[in-house]
Structures are given as C-alpha cells and as structure tokens.
Motif scaffolding. Structure first.
Motif, PDB file in Angstrom:
ATOM      1  N   ILE A 141       0.858  -1.188   0.000  1.00 47.19           N
ATOM      2  CA  ILE A 141       0.000   0.000   0.000  1.00 47.19           C
ATOM      3  C   ILE A 141       0.890   1.233   0.000  1.00 47.19           C
ATOM      4  O   ILE A 141       1.706   1.439   0.900  1.00 47.19           O
ATOM      5  CB  ILE A 141      -0.932  -0.004   1.222  1.00 47.19           C
ATOM      6  CG1 ILE A 141      -1.846  -1.225   1.183  1.00 47.19           C
ATOM      7  CG2 ILE A 141      -1.739   1.289   1.267  1.00 47.19           C
ATOM      8  CD1 ILE A 141      -2.735  -1.388   2.379  1.00 47.19           C
ATOM      9  N   PRO A 158       1.236   5.640  -0.744  1.00 41.70           N
ATOM     10  CA  PRO A 158       0.473   6.888  -0.717  1.00 41.70           C
ATOM     11  C   PRO A 158      -0.125   7.173  -2.090  1.00 41.70           C
ATOM     12  O   PRO A 158       0.428   6.763  -3.118  1.00 41.70           O
ATOM     13  CB  PRO A 158       1.521   7.940  -0.346  1.00 41.70           C
ATOM     14  CG  PRO A 158       2.684   7.195   0.192  1.00 41.70           C
ATOM     15  CD  PRO A 158       2.658   5.842  -0.424  1.00 41.70           C
ATOM     16  N   ASN A 159      -1.238   7.887  -2.113  1.00 48.75           N
ATOM     17  CA  ASN A 159      -1.855   8.245  -3.387  1.00 48.75           C
ATOM     18  C   ASN A 159      -1.081   9.317  -4.131  1.00 48.75           C
ATOM     19  O   ASN A 159      -1.079   9.353  -5.361  1.00 48.75           O
ATOM     20  CB  ASN A 159      -3.292   8.745  -3.151  1.00 48.75           C
ATOM     21  CG  ASN A 159      -4.201   7.650  -2.652  1.00 48.75           C
ATOM     22  OD1 ASN A 159      -4.135   6.520  -3.124  1.00 48.75           O
ATOM     23  ND2 ASN A 159      -5.055   7.968  -1.697  1.00 48.75           N
ATOM     24  N   ASP A 164       0.745  13.112   0.172  1.00 47.68           N
ATOM     25  CA  ASP A 164       0.604  12.178   1.293  1.00 47.68           C
ATOM     26  C   ASP A 164       1.962  11.734   1.835  1.00 47.68           C
ATOM     27  O   ASP A 164       2.030  11.086   2.881  1.00 47.68           O
ATOM     28  CB  ASP A 164      -0.173  10.937   0.844  1.00 47.68           C
ATOM     29  CG  ASP A 164      -1.537  11.286   0.292  1.00 47.68           C
ATOM     30  OD1 ASP A 164      -2.247  12.107   0.907  1.00 47.68           O
ATOM     31  OD2 ASP A 164      -1.897  10.748  -0.779  1.00 47.68           O
ATOM     32  N   LYS A 207       3.382  12.907   7.844  1.00 52.73           N
ATOM     33  CA  LYS A 207       3.523  12.179   6.586  1.00 52.73           C
ATOM     34  C   LYS A 207       4.944  11.628   6.441  1.00 52.73           C
ATOM     35  O   LYS A 207       5.902  12.228   6.927  1.00 52.73           O
ATOM     36  CB  LYS A 207       3.203  13.117   5.412  1.00 52.73           C
ATOM     37  CG  LYS A 207       1.785  13.686   5.464  1.00 52.73           C
ATOM     38  CD  LYS A 207       1.573  14.743   4.395  1.00 52.73           C
ATOM     39  CE  LYS A 207       0.177  15.350   4.508  1.00 52.73           C
ATOM     40  NZ  LYS A 207      -0.045  16.392   3.477  1.00 52.73           N
ATOM     41  N   GLU A 209       5.824   2.731   6.179  1.00 54.31           N
ATOM     42  CA  GLU A 209       5.463   3.815   7.089  1.00 54.31           C
ATOM     43  C   GLU A 209       3.995   3.711   7.496  1.00 54.31           C
ATOM     44  O   GLU A 209       3.145   3.340   6.685  1.00 54.31           O
ATOM     45  CB  GLU A 209       5.693   5.169   6.405  1.00 54.31           C
ATOM     46  CG  GLU A 209       7.156   5.518   6.235  1.00 54.31           C
ATOM     47  CD  GLU A 209       7.809   5.877   7.557  1.00 54.31           C
ATOM     48  OE1 GLU A 209       7.247   6.663   8.324  1.00 54.31           O
ATOM     49  OE2 GLU A 209       8.909   5.351   7.805  1.00 54.31           O
ATOM     50  N   PRO A 210       3.680   4.048   8.747  1.00 50.94           N
ATOM     51  CA  PRO A 210       2.274   4.060   9.150  1.00 50.94           C
ATOM     52  C   PRO A 210       1.521   5.176   8.432  1.00 50.94           C
ATOM     53  O   PRO A 210       2.125   6.180   8.041  1.00 50.94           O
ATOM     54  CB  PRO A 210       2.338   4.324  10.659  1.00 50.94           C
ATOM     55  CG  PRO A 210       3.668   4.951  10.890  1.00 50.94           C
ATOM     56  CD  PRO A 210       4.589   4.424   9.822  1.00 50.94           C
ATOM     57  N   GLU A 211       0.239   4.975   8.247  1.00 52.31           N
ATOM     58  CA  GLU A 211      -0.570   6.015   7.628  1.00 52.31           C
ATOM     59  C   GLU A 211      -0.610   7.228   8.541  1.00 52.31           C
ATOM     60  O   GLU A 211      -0.635   7.094   9.759  1.00 52.31           O
ATOM     61  CB  GLU A 211      -1.997   5.516   7.381  1.00 52.31           C
ATOM     62  CG  GLU A 211      -2.108   4.596   6.202  1.00 52.31           C
ATOM     63  CD  GLU A 211      -3.559   4.409   5.779  1.00 52.31           C
ATOM     64  OE1 GLU A 211      -4.310   5.405   5.761  1.00 52.31           O
ATOM     65  OE2 GLU A 211      -3.927   3.269   5.481  1.00 52.31           O
ATOM     66  N   SER A 268      -1.819  10.024  10.928  1.00 53.80           N
ATOM     67  CA  SER A 268      -2.936   9.879  11.869  1.00 53.80           C
ATOM     68  C   SER A 268      -3.387  11.196  12.489  1.00 53.80           C
ATOM     69  O   SER A 268      -4.324  11.205  13.275  1.00 53.80           O
ATOM     70  CB  SER A 268      -2.541   8.908  12.989  1.00 53.80           C
ATOM     71  OG  SER A 268      -1.423   9.417  13.699  1.00 53.80           O
TER      72      SER A 268
END
Length: 194
Positions: free
Chosen positions: A2, A4-5, A102, A131, A182-184, A186
């Motif tokens: 997954i 980043p967009n 992002d 980010k 990396e964590p999203e 938050s």
C-alpha cells in the motif's frame, strides 16, 4: 504493498549534474507512475525536476506542478502536466505542495531542495503533519546531511528521536518499500495546522 496516493518529490533544477542523479530522477518518476502514484513537484521543466516529471508522464502518470510566478515568467515551467498551479510566492508553493501530498521523497538537489526538506522535517517535528519523508542517498549524496543531524543530536540541539522523522534509502528502488512500511498519517484534520 500500500503506497500513498500522492507523493511530493523535492529535487534539483540543475542539468549540470552526474548522470547517476538524472537516472535516479527518471527511475523515480517511472516508478511512481507505474504504481499509480500521483507526482507533485515544483512545476519546472529543467534539471532533475524536468526529468522526474517527463518520466512520470511517459509512464502514464498524473503530474501536478506548483510554480511561483517569479520562476514561471522565466519560462521554465513544464507545459505538459495534468495540473500546473502558478502561485504568488515560494511560501505558497511549499504550503500547497505539502497540502497536495501524502508523503515526500527527496532526491539530490541544491539549496532549494535543502530548504524544502528542512521545512517539511521541521513541520513534522512540530506535528503540523505526520507524513512519511524518504531521502534517497544516491551515491552517498545526502550522507553529510545525515551526519549533520547526528551532530546536532550529539550537541544537544536535536533529540535522538528526531532521527526518526525521516528514512534514508540508498537507491530509488528502495523508496517504495520504505513508503509502504510507514504508518498512515494519523493527525486529525483539525490539528493539521496549528
């Protein structure tokens, strides 16, 4: 994996650089586009900036450029982007690049790249965003920067945890695993800007 967009890329606008840096810019632009990740960058058509944008476009990617008027009037803006925003100042440009992204990837560059990198690191330190920031240490280019941060930590001007504000990878191909690991972000939208 997954990703980043939308990823903001900071890099140099000079063309008088080693081919290894040009190849890194090309590979990053191609890699982002082939993975469906939008590129946000400074809107120029010269140097590594132009190379990363051209490569992303050639690979079918969506590219957003943000350029200040005082640079745009020098006719260095890229004219084949999905979006080109001409803004009133460097400050507006940098803020918009952060808002539209992002994550951040830093390729070799000069004073402008260093300015953008330290600003986004400082904003992360101040929790204005959380980010991911990935620095590509192509050929050891950013080793002095890592050494400087370690020096600042050693001298007490930074906390040891500040070294975790960013990741350093050796090659462009390592960027995507680093971003995926990396964590999203938050931080809630209400706390995005203090």
């Amino acid at each position: 994996m997954i990703l980043p967009n939308s990823v903001c890329v900071y890099c140099g606008a000079s063309s008088r650089v080693s081919d290894r840096y040009k190849k890194a810019a090309h590979d990053l632009g191609t890699g982002l586009a082939s993975r469906g990740v939008q590129l946000v960058y400074g809107g120029g058509r010269v140097g590594l900036m132009g190379i990363v944008a051209d490569a992303a476009i050639a690979a079918g990617g969506r590219v957003v450029g943000i350029i200040p008027e005082h640079i745009q009037v020098l006719e260095v803006e890229h004219t084949a982007l999905a979006e080109l925003h001409v803004v009133d100042s460097m400050h507006t440009r940098k803020r918009m690049m952060v808002d539209r992204s992002d994550a951040f990837v830093v390729l070799p560059g000069g004073l402008g790249t260093l300015d953008e990198t330290f600003e986004v690191l400082t904003w992360k330190q101040l929790r204005l965003h959380d980010k991911p920031i990935v620095i590509v240490d192509e050929g050891g280019y950013w080793a002095p920067l890592a050494g400087l941060v370690d020096h600042m930590i050693g001298e007490g001007f930074c906390q040891p945890g500040h070294r975790n504000l960013f990741r350093i990878v050796d090659r462009v191909e390592d960027v995507f695993d680093a971003l995926a690991a990396e964590p999203e972000p938050s931080l809630p939208p209400a706390s995005k800007w203090l």
